[in-house]
Scaffold this active site. Structure first.
Site, PDB file in Angstrom:
ATOM      1  CB  THR A 143      40.035  33.211  33.967  1.00  0.00           C
ATOM      2  OG1 THR A 143      39.385  31.936  33.876  1.00  0.00           O
ATOM      3  CG2 THR A 143      39.305  34.224  33.120  1.00  0.00           C
ATOM      4  CD1 TRP A 144      44.966  27.723  35.926  1.00  0.00           C
ATOM      5  CD2 TRP A 144      46.352  27.387  34.201  1.00  0.00           C
ATOM      6  NE1 TRP A 144      45.723  26.614  36.209  1.00  0.00           N
ATOM      7  CE2 TRP A 144      46.578  26.393  35.174  1.00  0.00           C
ATOM      8  CE3 TRP A 144      47.119  27.371  33.021  1.00  0.00           C
ATOM      9  CZ2 TRP A 144      47.544  25.383  35.014  1.00  0.00           C
ATOM     10  CZ3 TRP A 144      48.068  26.376  32.856  1.00  0.00           C
ATOM     11  CH2 TRP A 144      48.282  25.402  33.838  1.00  0.00           C
ATOM     12  CG  ASP A 154      38.638  28.853  28.902  1.00  0.00           C
ATOM     13  OD1 ASP A 154      37.983  27.958  28.339  1.00  0.00           O
ATOM     14  OD2 ASP A 154      39.606  28.615  29.651  1.00  0.00           O
ATOM     15  CE1 TYR A 173      42.191  26.104  34.338  1.00  0.00           C
ATOM     16  CE2 TYR A 173      40.916  27.948  33.516  1.00  0.00           C
ATOM     17  CZ  TYR A 173      41.649  26.802  33.288  1.00  0.00           C
ATOM     18  OH  TYR A 173      41.849  26.369  31.993  1.00  0.00           O
ATOM     19  CE1 TYR A 219      46.743  24.177  26.975  1.00  0.00           C
ATOM     20  CE2 TYR A 219      44.619  23.221  26.384  1.00  0.00           C
ATOM     21  CZ  TYR A 219      45.925  23.071  26.829  1.00  0.00           C
ATOM     22  OH  TYR A 219      46.412  21.818  27.106  1.00  0.00           O
TER      23      TYR A 219
END
Ligand SMILES: NC(=O)c1ccc[n+]([C@@H]2O[C@H](COP(=O)([O-])OP(=O)(O)OC[C@H]3O[C@@H](n4cnc5c(N)ncnc54)[C@H](OP(=O)(O)O)[C@@H]3O)[C@@H](O)[C@H]2O)c1
Length: 280
Positions: A18-19, A48, A53, A192
């Protein structure tokens, strides 16, 4: 959907990255929320995020989605900045994250990367959060092999439940010692940026990938994700703001490779010959 053992539970082989989520206009936000909902409704059960973020915007958006889901139907990972890694600041960061996420606990809380606070202090702060019931478990991110050895030598260091590092076909350093070691320790691994993040600067798409994707009637992104998941022992957390891409990523968990295909990919993207943690 392929499943794995993650954090001592059976979960989907992919989680939701979810960056950069929650940072756009209303139209984008709607699309991001729809993608996350689609993922949760179709078998993904790990999310995550991090206080970093969008300085909380990602957590806020997730909070607006997960309020409609039963809390124990998915695992939630968040992370705190290394400059919030003292016991007092960990608690403040955690309480702020929980507020944004509209929940009363995290499944795993991670030190986002190593900073100046002695690791022993950070472990002690995290253990206090476990005692208070605000987190179920804790872990670390962007730790290399030596960092991990130091961590587990400290009091309660062996309680570290997972380490999250960069892992994709162009960044294979963790295969050398981190991944086998974590497996041996039963410490979960989260990989990631399976697509090399947003731009081509982190991952070069070589012709072999395009040719193989064509032969297998899948997209290059699906091939990249399936390649990461060829190893059944890790969780990959692709990020997407699109329902179509989410669908495609879920379908990618079913793609398998022959030994010859893997060998061909190894020729263009070689196995690591030494330890080398890369980060984004
Ligand atoms: N612990 C750490 O230090 C750390 C560092 C980096 C990332 N992370 C975590 O890992 C997650 C994933 O990494 P990432 O966000 O860097 O990048 P990534 O997942 O490797 O790539 C995201 C990019 O791929 C695109 N994409 C996704 N699915 C696609 C598909 N099926 N077809 C075509 N394009 C697709 C996305 O665009 P669309 O949105 O348009 O689909 C986006 O541009 C992050 O979101 C974050 O949760 C952790």
């Amino acid at each position: 959907m392929k499943s794995i053992t993650f954090n001592q539970q059976t979960t989907s082989a992919i989680g939701i990255g979810t960056w950069h989520i929650g940072e756009g206009n209303q139209q984008r936000t709607t699309s991001e929320m729809a993608a996350i909902k689609y993922g949760l409704d179709h078998g993904i059960n790990v999310i995550d995020t991090a206080e970093m973020y969008g300085e909380g915007l990602s957590e806020t958006l997730i909070g607006n989605v997960i309020k409609d889901y039963q809390r124990d139907s998915f695992q939630l990972i968040s992370k705190f900045y290394p400059y919030h890694a003292t016991p007092k600041l960990i608690q403040t960061s955690l309480e702020n994250s929980l507020k944004r996420l509209k929940t009363d606990y995290l499944d795993v809380y991670l030190l986002h990367w190593r900073g100046n606070t002695p690791l022993g202090e950070t472990i002690s702060g995290l253990e206090q959060m476990v005692q208070k019931g605000l987190i179920k478990n804790w872990g670390v991110s962007n730790f290399d092999f030596d960092d991990l050895q130091e961590l587990i030598s400290l009091p309660n260091g062996k309680n570290c439940r997972l380490n999250e590092d960069l892992y994709n076909i162009g960044s294979r350093g963790i295969e050398y010692s981190i991944l086998p070691w974590q497996k041996q320790q039963q410490m979960s691994f989260v990989g990631y940026s399976p697509f090399g993040s947003d731009g081509s600067e982190y991952l070069q798409i070589k012709p072999v990938l395009k040719e193989m994707a064509q032969q297998k009637h899948v997209t290059v992104h699906q091939l990249l994700l399936a390649w990461v998941l060829r190893n059944h022992d890790l969780l990959s957390i692709p990020k997407t703001a699109s329902v179509e891409h989410m669908k495609s990523n879920i379908a990618a968990t079913e793609i398998n490779f022959t030994a010859d295909e893997l060998e061909l990919l190894d020729q263009s993207y070689p196995k690591p010959k030494h330890d080398g943690l890369e980060t984004i």
